[in-house]
Design an enzyme around this catalytic site. Structure first.
Site, PDB file in Angstrom:
ATOM      1  N   CYS A  34       0.668  -1.096  -0.235  1.00  0.00           N
ATOM      2  CA  CYS A  34       0.262   0.056  -0.283  1.00  0.00           C
ATOM      3  C   CYS A  34       0.778   1.258   0.011  1.00  0.00           C
ATOM      4  O   CYS A  34       0.184   1.906   0.038  1.00  0.00           O
ATOM      5  CB  CYS A  34      -1.365  -0.037   1.195  1.00  0.00           C
ATOM      6  SG  CYS A  34      -2.046   1.596   1.102  1.00  0.00           S
ATOM      7  N   CYS A 104      -4.606   1.838   7.772  1.00  0.00           N
ATOM      8  CA  CYS A 104      -3.306   2.360   8.133  1.00  0.00           C
ATOM      9  C   CYS A 104      -3.225   3.054   9.936  1.00  0.00           C
ATOM     10  O   CYS A 104      -2.474   3.118  10.484  1.00  0.00           O
ATOM     11  CB  CYS A 104      -3.821   3.656   8.046  1.00  0.00           C
ATOM     12  SG  CYS A 104      -3.580   3.826   5.835  1.00  0.00           S
TER      13      CYS A 104
END
Lengths: 144, 401
Positions: A34, A104
């Protein structure tokens, strides 16, 4: 996909950005796929209190915001308290994250864990005795 | 007051004044149904015919080779499915060829066709985004029904050699469709000269309204309609005509044909000024073909920063841009286009696309350069990857995992 006002605030004005030259602990986690990499620097007092914390993050808006919020949430806390910080708590403190961005917040939690593990290692201690066994499965540590 | 610069014209464009004025009567008094017999609807019928004429003139084709659709995506779907689903289509022709960098309107249609038993070959591109001609040549067989290659890419702006591709297709006896949604109005397109059998276009990329587009379908190429019904568009696309939208498209095409020679060089000069300014940022590269690219498209990869952060911060500075970074796509991979031109993940994450239009100014461009430079510096200052790069220890081990 929309970010909450809190996420945008922490993204636009991130708290605790930077490095600490004489840090007592440094944690670095990253997810190659990512493209998020977080690095956290901690000052820890002799009685185990996180007196200062700074971060640098390469990543999307959510990665920056979760780094910023996580540093705020553990600053002034003891190591034991910091270890209790969950990704969910970080996300909730930001008034939520879009589902695709939840990872995240996981990264932010793991960055703090990685830094604390580094703290124990620097003192010649086995982090697993304090933090539980590493499941080698967080996929973010970059150190295994 | 801070400036606001709209520089995402490949996503969509603002409706121009002339298009707005042309459409307005058909949103107010001109409500007649073009299919009706009474005089009230005659104006609407005439307006649709006039728009068809403008579109045909811009592409150099006949008006009855234009089928109005709801936009570029429908035109793409119609070209592929309409051809394959047609009655008495040769049973062996179950193979489609496209490129790895197409818009999802083509790629997802192809994936659907694969799911129902058709065969699709995806041709690779070189590092500038040009379709590999030798690969294409080898892929075409006697079973190939259609080759569909976009005229110009929406992310990196690379323009394909349409004439060479169509010549190759025709020499091997297959049809050629091009998704020209980004190209029409932004470069000269002559379907006859370029040997194009079918072409998709969209109004809102050329300062027309959203929700309307067209498929050019050469006489002799027969399609099964996707939408059956009242037989509008000569039976090829039913549904009461979107009169105002079609008029808007027609006006946008008329304007493009008439003024292209003026605005294309102007937009290209803005783009070149922007590219020059942004490339002064260290560790920044242009993506796509540096010469044969859309006049408004400037696309970059900027090392050690992440695209979504960049776009969000530029937005806070009043600048609208876009990125192909993974974090913007909602998946884990950067855009398929950036992957296809061979960029490594860590580089593709820092992609930025700035697309200019006729309404932009030199002042806009200078503001863009200033803001992009500033935001990149801000993000690099907080990037651990940048720190490592500057200290000579690239964190490639993290990327390689």
């Amino acid at each position: 996909m929309e970010y909450s006002e809190k996420v945008m605030d922490h993204f636009a004005n991130p708290r605790n950005v930077g490095t600490i030259e004489d840090a007592d602990a440094v944690g670095e986690v990253g997810n190659a796929k990512c493209g998020d990499i977080m690095k956290m620097y901690l000052k820890i007092s002799d009685d185990g209190v996180i007196t200062d914390i700074k971060f640098k993050t390469f990543g999307c808006g959510a990665a920056v915001a979760t780094s910023s919020m996580a540093t705020e949430m553990v600053k002034g806390k003891t190591i034991q308290e910091a270890l209790q910080l969950t990704n969910k708590a970080v996300a909730e403190a930001l008034d939520g994250l879009p589902p695709v961005k939840m990872h995240c917040s996981v990264l932010a939690e793991e960055a703090i864990h990685a830094a604390i593990a580094d703290y124990y290692k620097r003192r010649g201690l086995n982090p697993e005795e304090f933090m539980g066994a590493c499941d080698m499965n967080c996929d973010t540590c970059g150190k295994h | 007051m801070e400036r606001v610069v709209y520089s995402d014209n490949a996503a969509t464009t603002p409706i121009s004044k002339n298009v707005y004025n042309a459409m307005l009567p058909y949103l107010t008094t001109g409500y007649g149904n073009p299919s009706s017999l009474y005089s009230l609807a005659r104006e609407e019928k005439k307006a649709v015919d006039q728009a068809r004429m403008y579109v045909a003139e811009c592409l150099n084709c006949e008006p009855d080779e234009i089928i109005f659709t709801s936009g570029g995506s429908e035109a793409d779907n119609m070209a592929l499915k309409g051809l394959l689903f047609r009655k008495n289509f040769p049973k062996n022709k179950r193979h489609i060829i496209t490129s790895a960098i197409e818009h999802h309107a083509i790629l997802h249609t192809c994936e659907f066709l694969e799911r129902i038993g058709y065969e699709v070959t995806y041709i690779g591109v070189d590092e500038q985004g040009h379709v590999k001609m030798d690969e294409l040549e080898q892929a075409i067989t006697e079973n190939t029904a259609l080759v569909s290659i976009m005229a110009a890419n929406n992310e990196i702006g690379t323009i394909q050699d349409l004439k060479a591709i169509s010549a190759l297709c025709h020499s091997k006896g297959t049809l050629f469709h091009t998704d020209a949604v980004q190209a029409v109005g932004h470069m000269k397109i002559d379907v006859k000269d370029m040997g194009i059998d079918m072409l998709s276009l969209s109004a809102h990329k050329i300062r027309g309204p959203k929700g309307v587009g067209a498929l050019y379908c050469r006489k002799g190429v027969v399609l099964e309609p996707l939408i059956h019904g009242g037989g509008q568009e000569r039976g090829k696309r039913s549904g009461t005509e979107n009169v105002a939208g079609i008029v808007g498209l027609g006006e946008a095409m008329r304007y493009a044909k008439e003024h292209m020679d003026d605005y294309l060089p102007y937009v290209a000069s803005l783009r070149d000024r922007l590219i020059e300014g942004v490339l002064k940022i260290p560790y920044t590269r242009l993506t796509g073909d540096p010469v044969n690219r859309l006049p408004g498209t400037a696309s970059f990869v900027i090392e050690c920063i992440e695209g979504e952060s960049l776009v969000l911060r530029l937005d806070l500075a009043g600048v609208a841009t876009s990125t192909g970074s993974a974090c913007s796509t909602g998946s884990l991979d950067p855009s398929h286009v950036l992957m296809a031109i061979g960029l490594p993940h860590e580089i593709a994450h820092g992609s930025l696309r700035v697309t200019l239009g006729e309404q932009n100014t030199v002042e806009d461009v200078d503001y863009l350069i200033e803001k992009i430079t500033y935001v990149v510096k801000t993000l690099r200052d907080m990037s651990p990857v940048w720190d490592e790069k500057m200290s000579g220890q690239p964190m490639l081990n993290l990327f390689d995992k």
